[in-house]
Scaffold this active site. Structure first.
Site, PDB file in Angstrom:
ATOM      1  N   ARG B  14      39.860  32.294  36.580  1.00 36.18           N
ATOM      2  CA  ARG B  14      40.984  32.557  35.615  1.00 36.18           C
ATOM      3  C   ARG B  14      41.729  31.077  35.282  1.00 36.18           C
ATOM      4  NH1 ARG B  14      46.362  33.510  39.098  1.00 36.18           N
ATOM      5  NH2 ARG B  14      45.384  33.010  41.145  1.00 36.18           N
ATOM      6  N   SER B  41      49.557  33.991  35.359  1.00 34.37           N
ATOM      7  CA  SER B  41      48.631  34.587  36.193  1.00 34.37           C
ATOM      8  C   SER B  41      47.296  34.359  35.469  1.00 34.37           C
ATOM      9  CB  SER B  41      48.869  35.907  36.705  1.00 34.37           C
ATOM     10  OG  SER B  41      50.145  35.785  37.306  1.00 34.37           O
ATOM     11  N   GLU B  62      50.701  46.656  26.894  1.00 27.37           N
ATOM     12  CA  GLU B  62      49.203  46.282  26.660  1.00 27.37           C
ATOM     13  C   GLU B  62      48.610  47.159  25.290  1.00 27.37           C
ATOM     14  OE1 GLU B  62      50.651  47.349  29.482  1.00 27.37           O
ATOM     15  OE2 GLU B  62      50.564  45.546  30.516  1.00 27.37           O
ATOM     16  N   PHE B  87      44.925  46.777  33.605  1.00 30.26           N
ATOM     17  CA  PHE B  87      45.664  46.984  32.435  1.00 30.26           C
ATOM     18  C   PHE B  87      44.691  47.064  30.942  1.00 30.26           C
ATOM     19  CE2 PHE B  87      48.902  44.919  35.591  1.00 30.26           C
ATOM     20  CZ  PHE B  87      49.322  46.214  36.125  1.00 30.26           C
ATOM     21  N   HIS B 113      41.636  39.048  37.222  1.00 29.21           N
ATOM     22  CA  HIS B 113      42.327  39.691  38.586  1.00 29.21           C
ATOM     23  C   HIS B 113      41.307  41.060  38.524  1.00 29.21           C
ATOM     24  CE1 HIS B 113      45.701  37.165  38.337  1.00 29.21           C
ATOM     25  NE2 HIS B 113      46.171  37.588  39.474  1.00 29.21           N
ATOM     26  N   ASP B 121      48.151  42.601  46.677  1.00 29.84           N
ATOM     27  CA  ASP B 121      48.894  43.391  45.688  1.00 29.84           C
ATOM     28  C   ASP B 121      48.141  44.920  46.041  1.00 29.84           C
ATOM     29  OD1 ASP B 121      50.608  41.821  44.975  1.00 29.84           O
ATOM     30  OD2 ASP B 121      49.635  41.247  43.158  1.00 29.84           O
ATOM     31  N   ARG B 171      40.677  36.244  40.478  1.00 32.15           N
ATOM     32  CA  ARG B 171      42.070  35.818  41.030  1.00 32.15           C
ATOM     33  C   ARG B 171      41.876  34.533  42.052  1.00 32.15           C
ATOM     34  NH1 ARG B 171      45.356  36.638  45.724  1.00 32.15           N
ATOM     35  NH2 ARG B 171      47.416  35.815  45.305  1.00 32.15           N
TER      36      ARG B 171
END
Lengths: 272, 319
Positions: B14, B41, B62, B87, B113, B121, B171
């Protein structure tokens, strides 16, 4: 563009005739919500939008997004009458291999700016277009048409928020407020009322008009064009099935084709 | 991991994405970037800082993110839209389907992610189905880079690709496997190691583990071929079938459910073209959970040891 109201009325009548004939020939389709939107679309295509039918991808054209994609017959009839393609092609609606799909297809049909049909997506597309125009410093404008059942979709309010947040005064939308959706009156199925107050609360300028009054629609377009710093929502009070007596205000004509006798009667009423 | 791989420099894919976006932004003025409140992020913030007028935050929305990107593409922009892989595509699948793929609008969806290594998470944020969703959509290319180098090349390749692309990133910091000479090409499988006893097909972070597994197998005299299948769609069928013919046994490895992702894609191709004994290393049709990335990789069997074990089992099934 100078065009008088009588000429617009005549156009609208012709487009209504196309719509009932197309849907009658196809044996399926959505006459109610097509007929309620005809006067708005007629003003847009014959008095407001700057487009070039011989050059559908002209970069500086105004964009129109039919977010309530099931009113495709109304859009196709306007595009054909405006010169994007031969009106004779309207008879191919919903047939295999036709450019006139059941719901609008941007890749297939000249003049169609957005593929829609899954409700709630068009306003986001219109917001993206308006942002792109602003980035380019371009003067073309974006118009959209939403249904009043459609605004039950959450995405519509995401887009409403974004349009106001980005102060998109190059964007205006019509709400075809005909009060009916597939399962019944909008107020009974899941009421979005009060609609004008909601759009105002989201930061839009709101105009309320009779959606079958061509002069009022033209004036609303002018006011939207002159609005600065925020998008405009034109809440247009309309009658579902407008122009065909047995369809007017009747929920069962949301998605049903007229039979041969009904078609004959509708055409008789729309003879002018 | 082997000493060789663990000694390498580590960069999160990322983060490489954020740097590549800034490069691309300099080269292509039509590039715009959209995010949904996760720009720190997803590292799109780097682009936002370099080109504030070309960055658009959709907020936590989104569906509108995807629709706005599509609208901008229809008006000549080249949008990169980012969020977490749960998402995008999960929260806006119908929007990706109709507003992007059906209209063939040139939008690049870059999700970070992806997979179990989201870590602490937990399951709500661990996308293990996104590749299955993305792969099912016509007109959408699906790419899972293995490291920072491949990510950078994939971002530039996606910008050149004539149509929508789903790019899946991760991530945590992961070893840099490739140098600048890595010949990444969208739509092509890359042979990283030749062998004749078994083919290890991997994507994303599992490529490093497949290389490590091949190393371990070599110590036992098993020569494993390693194929980096970073493009899941369009899949490089000739390269895959050629390798399966050569080795006669295939193991797939992905940080994703075994339903619908890399393993499924490879099984579909081999089933039609050249069936061989095959095993899939991946999450066995389950949701994830909280934990450190390393703990989770071990708990869900996403390890070099598991790939090596699967390789031995498919070799044993050869006739």
């Amino acid at each position: 563009m100078t065009i008088d109201l009588r000429e617009l009325e005549e156009r609208a009548r012709l487009i209504r005739r196309h719509i009932v004939r197309m849907i009658g020939a196809a044996g399926s389709g959505h006459p109610g919500g097509s007929l309620s939107a005809v006067d708005i679309l007629t003003v847009l295509y014959f008095a407001e939008l700057s487009v070039r039918p011989q050059q559908p991808d002209w970069p500086d054209r105004d964009r129109f997004v039919l977010s309530k994609g099931h009113a495709a017959p109304a859009l196709y009839a306007c595009l054909a009458e405006r010169g994007f393609f031969d009106p004779a092609e309207l008879g191919s609606l919903r047939r295999v291999g036709s450019r006139l799909q059941g719901h609008p297809d941007r890749a297939l049909t000249p003049g169609v700016e957005a593929s829609t049909g899954s409700l709630g997506q068009g306003l986001s597309l219109a917001v993206g277009m308006a942002l792109a125009a602003r980035l380019d410093g371009a003067s073309w404008r974006v118009w959209a048409l939403l249904g009043d059942g459609e605004i039950q979709e959450g995405q519509v309010w995401e887009a409403a928020m974004a349009a106001a947040h980005y102060r998109l005064d190059n964007l205006a939308a019509f709400l075809d407020h005909n009060g009916l959706q597939i399962d019944g009156p909008v107020r009974e199925v899941m009421s979005p009322e009060p609609v004008a107050a909601k759009w105002e609360a989201f930061g839009w300028r709101v105009l309320r008009i009779d959606g079958h009054d061509l002069a009022a629609i033209r004036e609303a377009c002018r006011l939207a064009r002159e609005t600065r710093g925020r998008p405009t929502m034109i809440v247009a009070e309309t009658v579902k099935g407008k122009g065909v007596s047995f369809m007017e205000g009747r929920v069962e004509w949301h998605g049903k084709a007229p039979g041969p006798e009904q078609l004959a009667q509708a055409l008789e009423e729309l003879k002018g | 991991m082997t000493a060789e791989v663990t000694a390498r420099k580590k960069i999160a894919t990322r983060e490489a994405y954020g740097d590549a976006l800034v490069e691309l932004g300099r080269l292509r003025p039509e590039v715009v970037v959209l995010d949904a409140d996760l720009s720190a992020s997803t590292f799109t913030r780097k682009f936002a800082e370099a080109f504030p007028e070309r960055f658009f935050n959709a907020g936590v929305a989104e569906q509108n993110l995807v629709g706005m990107a599509a609208g901008m593409a229809s008006a000549g922009k080249l949008p990169f839209a980012s969020s977490f892989a749960v998402f995008v595509p999960g929260r806006c699948y119908d929007q990706i389907r109709l507003s992007i793929c059906y209209q063939e609008l040139d939008v690049k969806l870059v999700a970070t992610h992806g997979g179990i290594t989201v870590g602490e998470d937990g399951a709500s944020h661990q996308a293990l189905e996104d590749l299955a969703l993305a792969r099912a959509l016509p007109n959408l290319a699906v790419v899972v880079p293995a490291d920072a180098t491949e990510t950078r090349k994939a971002v530039h390749a996606a910008a050149r690709w004539p149509g929508p692309v789903y790019l899946r990133l991760g991530r945590p910091a992961v070893p840099v496997l490739f140098g600048e000479d890595h010949p990444f090409e969208l739509g092509r499988a890359h042979l990283l190691r030749a062998g004749e006893h078994v083919t290890l097909v991997a994507c994303g972070i599992m490529v490093a583990m497949a290389l490590e597994a091949a190393e371990a197998l070599a110590a036992d005299g098993v020569r494993a071929e390693v194929l980096n299948l970073s493009t899941l769609k369009p899949l490089d069928i000739p390269a895959l079938v050629r390798s399966a013919r050569r080795t006669g046994a295939v193991v797939t490895a992905e940080e994703h459910s075994v339903v619908g992702g890399l393993g499924s894609a490879v099984a579909e191709v081999l089933g039609e073209h050249h069936p061989v004994p095959m095993a899939r290393v991946g999450v066995r049709d389950a949701f994830g959970m909280s934990g450190s990335p390393q703990e989770l990789l071990e708990r869900f069997g996403l390890t070099a040891a598991e790939i090596a074990r699967a390789a031995r089992s498919v070799i044993a099934r050869k006739r």
